[in-house]
Write an enzyme that holds these catalytic residues in place. Structure first.
Site, PDB file in Angstrom:
ATOM      1  N   GLY A  22      26.648 -41.636  52.873  1.00 50.35           N
ATOM      2  CA  GLY A  22      25.192 -41.923  52.809  1.00 50.35           C
ATOM      3  C   GLY A  22      24.685 -43.502  52.281  1.00 50.35           C
ATOM      4  O   GLY A  22      25.825 -44.332  52.511  1.00 50.35           O
ATOM      5  N   HIS A  28      26.658 -48.161  59.583  1.00 54.33           N
ATOM      6  CA  HIS A  28      26.715 -46.729  59.662  1.00 54.33           C
ATOM      7  C   HIS A  28      26.014 -46.341  61.096  1.00 54.33           C
ATOM      8  O   HIS A  28      26.318 -45.580  61.956  1.00 54.33           O
ATOM      9  CB  HIS A  28      25.981 -45.977  58.640  1.00 54.33           C
ATOM     10  CG  HIS A  28      26.784 -45.907  57.353  1.00 54.33           C
ATOM     11  ND1 HIS A  28      26.126 -46.433  56.212  1.00 54.33           N
ATOM     12  CD2 HIS A  28      27.641 -45.603  56.948  1.00 54.33           C
ATOM     13  CE1 HIS A  28      27.043 -46.387  55.140  1.00 54.33           C
ATOM     14  NE2 HIS A  28      28.153 -45.719  55.512  1.00 54.33           N
ATOM     15  N   ASP A 147      36.840 -50.195  56.824  1.00 51.19           N
ATOM     16  CA  ASP A 147      37.859 -49.544  55.831  1.00 51.19           C
ATOM     17  C   ASP A 147      39.306 -49.556  56.869  1.00 51.19           C
ATOM     18  O   ASP A 147      39.178 -48.081  57.014  1.00 51.19           O
ATOM     19  CB  ASP A 147      37.271 -48.194  55.424  1.00 51.19           C
ATOM     20  CG  ASP A 147      35.970 -48.573  54.346  1.00 51.19           C
ATOM     21  OD1 ASP A 147      36.178 -48.736  53.137  1.00 51.19           O
ATOM     22  OD2 ASP A 147      34.940 -48.347  55.015  1.00 51.19           O
ATOM     23  N   SER A 182      27.657 -53.105  53.375  1.00 50.07           N
ATOM     24  CA  SER A 182      28.295 -52.027  52.333  1.00 50.07           C
ATOM     25  C   SER A 182      27.281 -51.333  51.510  1.00 50.07           C
ATOM     26  O   SER A 182      26.394 -52.105  51.038  1.00 50.07           O
ATOM     27  CB  SER A 182      29.347 -52.659  51.711  1.00 50.07           C
ATOM     28  OG  SER A 182      29.763 -51.884  50.533  1.00 50.07           O
TER      29      SER A 182
END
Ligand code: AMP
Length: 302
Positions: A22, A28, A147, A182
């Site tokens: 989230g 995202h 990541d 981030s």
């Protein structure tokens, strides 16, 4: 979740999963778009997974912005958002070893980079991703390069456990000044935010240095080959990394690691070999915020 996905499958539709914690941002969203290009239905999971946070890490403070996240997902034509709570994912019992029947033990791919500084983190990541794969049963799942160790570990898990899911990588999305997006960037003070792009700058300088070394060594080698001798690889001098670490430390960064590792094993590279791919990766603490970033590098002779 199962009923809906089974319905899609019966219609012959492909399903993509984008797992997240989230506090969604452009990184995202880019994964969601990539998911859409690879499937008919995109499922986004939003779950701040307690098993991947260690003691003293930011599980409690981690930003939770579900309403805004849902808005983003609607705009990106996401078919379904899966946002369970911890009890739903793990039952009402404690959800960490030794209570679990099954605990992941990860091999050498977690020995370097974030593995040592976050004990138990990747075990928690693999546990939750494995559960999400079983719940959603996606054809494809997308994770970010940001990541990168996580990506290599998840892809390896899928291979080793024969999971019927393609694990794809999405590029790292950055702010205009180079800072990787981030959810944790909101922790930075104004002063820290100004310094934060130094991470990506340092990574790029190391990559440029290695690229130059690869080209010039290849040129020397072709000279030598003409004389009947050849070189196998380019030694990585530690001074370039220590110079960058010093520069960062002078600006107030605490450097957890700054490493060049090979792929896919993620072992430290003393020598870079033509034709092989490497990751240059860094993790720092800036004030109370932990930041990570990486760039890919392949040793080419032109
Ligand atoms: P998180 O919500 O931070 O756990 O991240 C969820 C997914 O988004 C992971 O696959 C991350 O690698 C990916 N991600 C996070 N930040 C970025 C970014 N700046 N660019 C691309 N992907 C990202």
């Amino acid at each position: 979740m199962r009923r809906i996905v089974t319905g899609w499958r019966k219609e012959g539709k492909r399903v993509a999963l984008v797992p997240t914690m989230g506090a969604l941002h452009d990184g995202h969203l880019s994964l969601m778009r990539q998911a859409r290009q690879n499937a008919d239905h995109v499922v986004v999971s939003v779950f701040v997974n307690p098993t991947q946070f260690g003691p003293g890490e930011d599980f409690e403070q981690y930003p939770r912005t579900l309403e805004a996240d849902l808005q983003y997902c609607r705009k990106e034509s996401v078919s379904l958002v899966f946002a369970p709570d911890a009890a739903e994912m793990y039952g009402n019992t404690a959800h960490t070893a030794p209570q679990n029947v099954l605990t992941f033990r990860i091999s050498k791919m977690a020995e370097h980079l974030c593995g040592p500084s976050r004990p138990g983190h990747f075990e928690g990541v693999l546990l939750v991703v494995n559960k999400l794969f079983n719940i959603v049963q996606p054809d494809v799942a997308i994770f970010g390069q940001k990541d990168i160790q996580q990506w290599f570990l998840i892809r390896q898990m899928a291979v080793e456990l024969d999971l019927p899911v393609d694990v794809l990588m999405g590029p790292t999305i950055r702010e205009a000044d180079g800072l990787a997006r981030s959810s944790r960037n909101v922790y930075l003070t104004a002063d820290e935010r100004k310094k934060a792009p130094m991470l990506f700058e340092a990574l790029q300088r190391v990559r440029q240095y290695l690229e130059r070394r690869c080209r010039s060594t290849a040129a020397e080698a072709s000279g030598r080959a003409a004389k009947g001798t050849a070189t196998m690889g380019v030694p990585v001098t530690s001074s370039i990394i220590s110079e960058e670490i010093e520069r960062l430390q002078e600006s107030g960064f605490q450097v957890a690691y700054f490493s060049i590792v090979d792929t896919p094993d993620l072992q430290p590279a003393d020598v870079v070999t033509p034709g092989r791919d490497y990751v240059i990766a860094i993790a720092v603490r800036l004030g109370k915020t932990r930041l990570i970033d990486n760039v890919l590098f392949s040793c080419k002779d032109s």
